[in-house]
Design a protein around this motif. Structure first.
Motif, PDB file in Angstrom:
ATOM      1  N   GLU A   2     -45.176  28.157  -7.222  1.00 51.51           N
ATOM      2  CA  GLU A   2     -45.082  26.834  -6.653  1.00 51.51           C
ATOM      3  C   GLU A   2     -45.678  25.810  -7.608  1.00 51.51           C
ATOM      4  OE1 GLU A   2     -43.672  26.127  -3.782  1.00 51.51           O
ATOM      5  OE2 GLU A   2     -43.201  28.201  -3.344  1.00 51.51           O
ATOM      6  N   GLU A   3     -45.178  24.605  -7.550  1.00 53.56           N
ATOM      7  CA  GLU A   3     -45.715  23.523  -8.366  1.00 53.56           C
ATOM      8  C   GLU A   3     -46.781  22.779  -7.593  1.00 53.56           C
ATOM      9  OE1 GLU A   3     -45.114  22.843 -11.476  1.00 53.56           O
ATOM     10  OE2 GLU A   3     -43.648  24.445 -11.662  1.00 53.56           O
ATOM     11  N   ALA A   4     -47.864  22.407  -8.282  1.00 53.37           N
ATOM     12  CA  ALA A   4     -48.896  21.613  -7.643  1.00 53.37           C
ATOM     13  C   ALA A   4     -48.390  20.198  -7.453  1.00 53.37           C
ATOM     14  CB  ALA A   4     -50.151  21.600  -8.504  1.00 53.37           C
ATOM     15  N   ALA A   5     -48.912  19.508  -6.421  1.00 53.00           N
ATOM     16  CA  ALA A   5     -48.485  18.145  -6.166  1.00 53.00           C
ATOM     17  C   ALA A   5     -48.871  17.229  -7.313  1.00 53.00           C
ATOM     18  CB  ALA A   5     -49.116  17.648  -4.859  1.00 53.00           C
ATOM     19  N   SER A   6     -50.020  17.470  -7.919  1.00 45.80           N
ATOM     20  CA  SER A   6     -50.466  16.702  -9.079  1.00 45.80           C
ATOM     21  C   SER A   6     -51.357  17.583  -9.918  1.00 45.80           C
ATOM     22  CB  SER A   6     -51.230  15.443  -8.638  1.00 45.80           C
ATOM     23  OG  SER A   6     -52.358  15.798  -7.867  1.00 45.80           O
ATOM     24  N   PRO A   7     -51.372  17.429 -11.246  1.00 49.65           N
ATOM     25  CA  PRO A   7     -52.175  18.291 -12.094  1.00 49.65           C
ATOM     26  C   PRO A   7     -53.650  18.006 -11.916  1.00 49.65           C
ATOM     27  CG  PRO A   7     -51.186  16.526 -13.384  1.00 49.65           C
ATOM     28  CD  PRO A   7     -50.614  16.428 -12.015  1.00 49.65           C
ATOM     29  N   PRO A   8     -54.513  18.990 -12.190  1.00 47.88           N
ATOM     30  CA  PRO A   8     -55.938  18.777 -12.095  1.00 47.88           C
ATOM     31  C   PRO A   8     -56.380  17.655 -13.025  1.00 47.88           C
ATOM     32  CG  PRO A   8     -55.440  21.116 -12.347  1.00 47.88           C
ATOM     33  CD  PRO A   8     -54.177  20.363 -12.583  1.00 47.88           C
ATOM     34  N   SER A   9     -57.395  16.904 -12.601  1.00 48.89           N
ATOM     35  CA  SER A   9     -57.861  15.776 -13.391  1.00 48.89           C
ATOM     36  C   SER A   9     -58.484  16.194 -14.704  1.00 48.89           C
ATOM     37  CB  SER A   9     -58.875  14.967 -12.572  1.00 48.89           C
ATOM     38  OG  SER A   9     -59.980  15.778 -12.205  1.00 48.89           O
ATOM     39  N   SER A  10     -58.900  17.476 -14.794  1.00 51.53           N
ATOM     40  CA  SER A  10     -59.572  17.956 -15.993  1.00 51.53           C
ATOM     41  C   SER A  10     -58.608  18.580 -16.988  1.00 51.53           C
ATOM     42  CB  SER A  10     -60.650  18.984 -15.603  1.00 51.53           C
ATOM     43  OG  SER A  10     -60.058  20.058 -14.911  1.00 51.53           O
ATOM     44  N   CYS A  18     -63.135  30.904 -17.568  1.00 50.50           N
ATOM     45  CA  CYS A  18     -62.620  31.563 -16.364  1.00 50.50           C
ATOM     46  C   CYS A  18     -62.215  30.527 -15.327  1.00 50.50           C
ATOM     47  CB  CYS A  18     -63.671  32.500 -15.767  1.00 50.50           C
ATOM     48  SG  CYS A  18     -63.094  33.463 -14.337  1.00 50.50           S
ATOM     49  N   SER A  19     -61.084  30.758 -14.691  1.00 51.54           N
ATOM     50  CA  SER A  19     -60.643  29.966 -13.544  1.00 51.54           C
ATOM     51  C   SER A  19     -60.793  30.818 -12.300  1.00 51.54           C
ATOM     52  CB  SER A  19     -59.174  29.553 -13.692  1.00 51.54           C
ATOM     53  OG  SER A  19     -58.962  28.762 -14.834  1.00 51.54           O
ATOM     54  N   VAL A  20     -61.524  30.322 -11.305  1.00 48.63           N
ATOM     55  CA  VAL A  20     -61.664  31.011 -10.021  1.00 48.63           C
ATOM     56  C   VAL A  20     -60.689  30.384  -9.044  1.00 48.63           C
ATOM     57  CG1 VAL A  20     -63.201  31.565  -8.097  1.00 48.63           C
ATOM     58  CG2 VAL A  20     -64.084  31.588 -10.440  1.00 48.63           C
ATOM     59  N   VAL A  21     -59.727  31.174  -8.556  1.00 48.47           N
ATOM     60  CA  VAL A  21     -58.677  30.689  -7.657  1.00 48.47           C
ATOM     61  C   VAL A  21     -58.938  31.240  -6.261  1.00 48.47           C
ATOM     62  CG1 VAL A  21     -56.208  30.738  -7.140  1.00 48.47           C
ATOM     63  CG2 VAL A  21     -56.986  30.475  -9.510  1.00 48.47           C
ATOM     64  N   ILE A  22     -58.993  30.331  -5.271  1.00 47.15           N
ATOM     65  CA  ILE A  22     -59.308  30.709  -3.890  1.00 47.15           C
ATOM     66  C   ILE A  22     -58.184  30.240  -2.968  1.00 47.15           C
ATOM     67  CG2 ILE A  22     -61.002  30.559  -2.026  1.00 47.15           C
ATOM     68  CD1 ILE A  22     -63.008  29.575  -4.232  1.00 47.15           C
ATOM     69  N   LEU A  50     -66.513  27.319 -16.441  1.00 46.21           N
ATOM     70  CA  LEU A  50     -65.862  27.767 -15.212  1.00 46.21           C
ATOM     71  C   LEU A  50     -65.165  26.596 -14.539  1.00 46.21           C
ATOM     72  CD1 LEU A  50     -65.887  30.453 -13.461  1.00 46.21           C
ATOM     73  CD2 LEU A  50     -67.696  29.370 -12.135  1.00 46.21           C
ATOM     74  N   GLU A  51     -63.958  26.850 -14.020  1.00 50.56           N
ATOM     75  CA  GLU A  51     -63.312  25.896 -13.120  1.00 50.56           C
ATOM     76  C   GLU A  51     -63.017  26.614 -11.810  1.00 50.56           C
ATOM     77  OE1 GLU A  51     -59.532  24.382 -14.422  1.00 50.56           O
ATOM     78  OE2 GLU A  51     -58.572  26.354 -14.446  1.00 50.56           O
ATOM     79  N   VAL A  52     -63.147  25.905 -10.708  1.00 51.45           N
ATOM     80  CA  VAL A  52     -62.885  26.470  -9.388  1.00 51.45           C
ATOM     81  C   VAL A  52     -61.704  25.734  -8.783  1.00 51.45           C
ATOM     82  CG1 VAL A  52     -63.814  26.949  -7.095  1.00 51.45           C
ATOM     83  CG2 VAL A  52     -65.326  27.059  -9.099  1.00 51.45           C
ATOM     84  N   ILE A  53     -60.703  26.485  -8.346  1.00 48.99           N
ATOM     85  CA  ILE A  53     -59.478  25.926  -7.784  1.00 48.99           C
ATOM     86  C   ILE A  53     -59.299  26.470  -6.366  1.00 48.99           C
ATOM     87  CG2 ILE A  53     -56.966  25.801  -7.993  1.00 48.99           C
ATOM     88  CD1 ILE A  53     -57.394  26.349 -11.042  1.00 48.99           C
ATOM     89  N   ARG A  97     -56.225  27.260 -15.844  1.00 45.53           N
ATOM     90  CA  ARG A  97     -56.144  27.127 -17.299  1.00 45.53           C
ATOM     91  C   ARG A  97     -57.028  28.119 -18.041  1.00 45.53           C
ATOM     92  NH1 ARG A  97     -58.531  22.724 -18.999  1.00 45.53           N
ATOM     93  NH2 ARG A  97     -59.888  22.667 -17.177  1.00 45.53           N
ATOM     94  N   GLY A  98     -57.798  28.920 -17.322  1.00 44.42           N
ATOM     95  CA  GLY A  98     -58.782  29.783 -17.947  1.00 44.42           C
ATOM     96  C   GLY A  98     -58.184  30.926 -18.744  1.00 44.42           C
ATOM     97  N   ARG A  99     -58.949  31.370 -19.733  1.00 47.01           N
ATOM     98  CA  ARG A  99     -58.563  32.572 -20.481  1.00 47.01           C
ATOM     99  C   ARG A  99     -58.504  33.764 -19.537  1.00 47.01           C
ATOM    100  NH1 ARG A  99     -62.142  36.376 -22.871  1.00 47.01           N
ATOM    101  NH2 ARG A  99     -61.065  37.807 -24.270  1.00 47.01           N
ATOM    102  N   VAL A 100     -59.414  33.773 -18.565  1.00 42.01           N
ATOM    103  CA  VAL A 100     -59.440  34.787 -17.521  1.00 42.01           C
ATOM    104  C   VAL A 100     -59.324  34.064 -16.183  1.00 42.01           C
ATOM    105  CG1 VAL A 100     -60.857  36.564 -16.391  1.00 42.01           C
ATOM    106  CG2 VAL A 100     -60.827  36.390 -18.890  1.00 42.01           C
ATOM    107  N   VAL A 101     -58.619  34.683 -15.238  1.00 41.30           N
ATOM    108  CA  VAL A 101     -58.478  34.119 -13.894  1.00 41.30           C
ATOM    109  C   VAL A 101     -59.043  35.112 -12.897  1.00 41.30           C
ATOM    110  CG1 VAL A 101     -56.868  33.316 -12.128  1.00 41.30           C
ATOM    111  CG2 VAL A 101     -56.401  32.826 -14.538  1.00 41.30           C
ATOM    112  N   GLN A 102     -59.926  34.623 -12.018  1.00 42.70           N
ATOM    113  CA  GLN A 102     -60.390  35.469 -10.921  1.00 42.70           C
ATOM    114  C   GLN A 102     -59.810  34.967  -9.622  1.00 42.70           C
ATOM    115  OE1 GLN A 102     -64.555  35.537  -9.660  1.00 42.70           O
ATOM    116  NE2 GLN A 102     -64.325  37.633  -8.920  1.00 42.70           N
TER     117      GLN A 102
END
Length: 392
Positions: A2-10, A18-22, A50-53, A97-102
């Motif tokens: 799915e496409e996000a409504a708008s890209p992250p501001s960062s 690492c990107s943490v996806v919840i 770290l980024e948290v999504i 965008r992380g090298r690793v995604v959790q």
């Protein structure tokens, strides 16, 4: 995805480690605990960025506005309509965008040092996934999942479910079949190329199907016991509902025929047929036989779909220029794991009142209950041959 409504501001900044996806749906009560634990145990940004999504699956409990007010550092993406676990997870993965995604269920809590040791394993070019030690929220002395396993009978299961967590405390990392999606680390480049979770599975076994694709692409999964995550889990679906058992039967059949290598199918076909027969016999006694049969019919209603997926799996290794990691045979049937899962499922019952919706949390680590007599299948072996210590 799915496409996000708008890209992250960062998006203009450097990719994080690492990107943490919840994924979440009406799960604010659980997010409060999870995000507080991430904030409390967040690693030093000088060592790990770290980024948290949060992927909001059209929640109606004010999740998005609450996050904006209380956790402005969290990136929020939202599905306009409810897509279920796979749709929400894939939405989050599409902007990570992380090298690793959790991937984390919203009913989990992280502990100190939960991330650093996992990231080290991705310095090995053969590692595509890392499974942390997932313990029960209410009983952290008991294991929820120590990675996923798969038997030649076509049965996915949580490794060491309901075993004492102290039993792995002093052990080093070992290779396992896959990672339970309740708390799994993936190589970002790989997971993006694979397209995330297969939405055709809907629910149940989608993390095992992804584990197969990771191995077909030539990567392996490592269980790291020093990375610990607490998981409430096991309450998002009512195991009495016929449609659940139909879906489980359908997805289990699809997995066996579309993902397992031919050598595994040849070695395990007889024991799989025996297991299916035992499961049907038990279904006749508890009223689930028609649901199980319906699931098998659903799986075979379009055999071309399974063969197409099988060809796609075979092409993964060529696309990545690697050899598939499916050379070792797992056990025919994991007796010890089956008994542990049955004790765990009987202990928790079928309560669903803790969650306002089936999509509040992922079912991913909650593999279904099994026939009491299934462990009597002749020739069964315990353990999985891929659960070997890592080479130096």
């Amino acid at each position: 995805m799915e496409e996000a409504a708008s890209p992250p501001s960062s998006s203009a900044s450097a990719p994080p480690d690492c990107s943490v996806v919840i994924p979440t749906y009406n799960g604010r009560v659980w997010l409060e605990r999870l995000l507080a634990s991430i904030r409390r145990h967040r690693p030093d940004p000088q060592r790990v960025t770290l980024e948290v999504i949060v992927a909001d699956d059209a929640s109606t409990d004010g999740t998005a506005s609450w996050l904006a007010a209380v956790y402005p550092e969290v990136t929020v993406v939202r599905n306009p309509v409810n897509q279920g676990f796979c749709g929400a997870a894939n939405l989050g993965l599409s902007v990570a965008r992380g090298r690793v995604v959790q991937l984390l269920n919203n009913d989990t809590e992280v502990t100190e040092g939960w991330i650093e040791r996992a990231l080290i394993h991705f310095n090995d070019p053969d590692v595509g996934a890392v499974a942390p030690l997932v313990v029960l929220m209410a009983r952290p002395d008991l294991i929820d999942a120590a990675g996923d396993g798969y038997s030649l009978a076509g049965l996915p299961y949580n490794r060491l479910s309901h075993h004492p967590s102290a039993s792995v405390a002093d052990r080093g990392p070992v290779e396992v079949f896959g990672a339970s999606a309740s708390a799994a680390f993936y190589l970002g480049e790989l997971i993006r190329d694979l397209g995330g979770f297969n939405r055709a599975y809907g629910s149940y076994y989608e993390d095992v199907e992804l584990a197969f694709r990771i191995r077909w692409a030539g990567y392996r999964c490592v269980f790291e016991p020093s990375c610990r995550v607490k998981h409430h889990g096991h309450a998002s679906y009512d195991h009495r509902k016929p449609q659940l058992h139909r879906r489980v039967a359908r997805n289990g059949e699809r997995l066996f025929w579309s993902c397992a290598p031919r050598s595994w199918i040849a070695a395990g076909l007889a024991v799989r047929l025996a297991y299916l027969g035992l499961n049907m016999a038990r279904g006749l006694s508890n009223g689930r036989a028609w649901s199980i049969l319906g699931g098998l019919v659903d799986a075979w209603s379009d055999p071309g779909l399974m063969w197409r997926r099988r060809r796609e799996n075979l092409e993964l290794a060529a696309r990545w220029g690697r050899s598939p990691r499916l050379e070792a045979w797992p056990a025919l049937f994991p007796i010890r794991e089956v008994r542990a899962m049955r004790r765990h499922l009987q202990h928790r019952g079928t309560t669903t009142t803790a969650f306002p919706s089936p999509h509040t949390v992922s079912h991913a680590s909650a593999k279904p209950s099994l026939p009491a007599h299934a462990a009597t299948v002749a020739g069964c072996l315990d353990g999985v041959s891929t659960n070997r210590p890592l080479r130096p």
